[in-house]
Scaffold this active site. Structure first.
Site, short mmCIF file in Angstrom:
data_model
loop_
_atom_site.label_atom_id
_atom_site.label_comp_id
_atom_site.label_asym_id
_atom_site.label_seq_id
_atom_site.Cartn_x
_atom_site.Cartn_y
_atom_site.Cartn_z
N GLN A 115 17.25 -37.10 49.94
CA GLN A 115 17.52 -37.98 51.08
C GLN A 115 18.53 -37.35 52.04
O GLN A 115 19.60 -36.90 51.63
CB GLN A 115 18.07 -39.34 50.60
CG GLN A 115 17.08 -40.13 49.76
CD GLN A 115 17.18 -39.85 48.28
OE1 GLN A 115 17.71 -38.81 47.86
NE2 GLN A 115 16.67 -40.75 47.47
N GLN A 148 13.07 -36.31 54.10
CA GLN A 148 13.09 -37.57 53.36
C GLN A 148 14.13 -38.51 53.98
O GLN A 148 15.29 -38.13 54.17
CB GLN A 148 13.42 -37.32 51.88
CG GLN A 148 13.40 -38.61 51.06
CD GLN A 148 13.42 -38.35 49.56
OE1 GLN A 148 13.33 -37.21 49.11
NE2 GLN A 148 13.50 -39.40 48.78
N ASP A 149 13.69 -39.74 54.30
CA ASP A 149 14.60 -40.75 54.85
C ASP A 149 15.15 -40.40 56.24
O ASP A 149 16.35 -40.53 56.49
CB ASP A 149 15.79 -41.02 53.90
CG ASP A 149 15.38 -41.77 52.64
OD1 ASP A 149 14.19 -42.01 52.45
OD2 ASP A 149 16.26 -42.12 51.85
N ASP A 205 9.30 -41.69 52.65
CA ASP A 205 10.01 -42.91 53.08
C ASP A 205 10.75 -42.70 54.40
O ASP A 205 11.90 -43.11 54.55
CB ASP A 205 11.04 -43.35 52.01
CG ASP A 205 10.41 -43.49 50.63
OD1 ASP A 205 9.20 -43.74 50.53
OD2 ASP A 205 11.14 -43.37 49.63
N ARG A 215 5.28 -47.71 51.11
CA ARG A 215 5.38 -48.19 49.73
C ARG A 215 6.54 -49.16 49.65
O ARG A 215 7.50 -49.08 50.44
CB ARG A 215 5.54 -47.02 48.75
CG ARG A 215 6.77 -46.16 48.97
CD ARG A 215 6.89 -45.11 47.89
NE ARG A 215 8.10 -44.30 48.05
CZ ARG A 215 8.62 -43.55 47.08
NH1 ARG A 215 8.05 -43.49 45.89
NH2 ARG A 215 9.72 -42.85 47.29
#
Length: 319
Positions: free
Chosen positions: A113, A135-136, A157, A225
């Site tokens: 992240q 990520q993120d 994500d 998700r």
């Protein structure tokens, strides 16, 4: 570009402004301002982590263009940061606006992240901004937010959090992730069915960056998700390329949240928009009623009629 707004102060990396760093300009800005305080950030690469705290209200970052004004850093979880604290720019003070800027986290796919932009500012809006990480990328943490004509790129994500947010007329691209990873465009974090939060992607374009396109068969990509039990995400009136897997959505962990989430799709187009192969979870639906879809427009979902005009950014309130 910036001539329509008169800045209160100018930040310039080359020393030609009032401050050399964005952080110094924010620190010097008034607290609890009732009027817009404009910080013009001239073309340049600003390597810093910038915090706009709760007391710094109605701040506007005005860049010289998304390719020329770049705020970049590389904090990440792998090297010991938390996801929350990894953000290159964190905007919490209410009424935050940004225009013509790139927010970037260069930590890369292997560092887990690593947030480019975290927003907890109520009535915040972003226009012609790039939000780039892996990520993120974009932490839409809390409160009411609006993104228009922005470009958001990431892997796992990459739009996540528990704000009430509408992304309108944006380009949202999955990029090549780390080996063995799957891309998730969203991971919405609603924890209670009474929360009026969710991620809405409207009149936008969901696709792949040039580094993912040739290898997209090796890295499955999904619309989202469920990070939390009542995760809520709606994708509507958008074009979706074949980068999105026909199932559309992916579980978080077994059956977790599949009955309690709300994932909706409405009038999307493109090779990845067909709903015939979508997941059959209780919480997923193809929205057929325009009345139901209307509830996720900026006018309804984030009370846009009462505040978007004052941002001076373009927007449309309805379907």
């Amino acid at each position: 570009q910036s001539s329509t707004v008169t800045p209160n102060v100018v930040v310039a990396a080359d020393g030609s402004g009032d401050y050399k760093t964005v952080s110094e300009a924010v620190a010097a800005a008034p607290e609890d301002s009732k009027t817009r305080y404009v910080i013009r950030i001239k073309a340049g690469v600003y390597r810093e982590n910038v915090d706009v705290p709760k007391k710094k209200k109605n701040i506007m970052f005005l860049g010289d263009g998304r390719t020329s004004t770049i705020i970049t850093a590389s904090k990440n979880v792998q090297d010991g940061s938390t996801t929350f604290n990894s953000a290159t720019v964190a905007a919490v003070g209410a009424g935050f606006l940004a225009r013509d800027i790139t927010f970037q986290n260069t930590a890369g796919a292997a560092k887990h992240q690593a947030v480019a932009l975290r927003v907890g500012s109520d009535l915040s809006a972003f226009y012609r901004c790039d939000i780039l990480a892996y990520q993120d990328s974009l932490y839409v943490h809390s409160n009411r937010q609006f993104f228009i004509n922005c470009f958001i790129a990431g892997t796992v994500d990459f739009i996540f959090g528990n704000a009430a947010v509408v992304l309108q007329d944006c380009d949202i691209h999955a990029r090549r992730p780390g080996s063995g990873q799957k891309n998730m465009v969203t991971a919405q974090g609603r924890t209670d069915p009474n929360q009026n939060t969710g991620i809405v992607i409207q009149k936008s374009r969901i696709g792949a960056t040039s580094d993912l396109q040739p290898v997209q068969s090796s890295f499955p990509t999904y619309l989202g998700r469920p990070w939390k039990e009542y995760s809520r995400t709606v994708v509507m009136q958008s074009s979706i390329t074949n980068v999105i897997n026909p199932a559309g959505w992916f579980p978080w962990d077994g059956n977790f949240a599949l009955d309690t989430l709300y994932y909706g799709e409405y009038q999307n187009t493109g090779a990845g928009a067909a709903t015939s192969g979508r997941v059959t979870w209780k919480g997923f639906k193809v929205i057929t009623s325009s009345t139901e879809a209307q509830g996720f427009t900026p006018g309804s979902f984030i009370a846009g009629g009462s505040w978007l005009k004052a941002t001076t950014f373009p927007f449309s309130l309805g379907l």
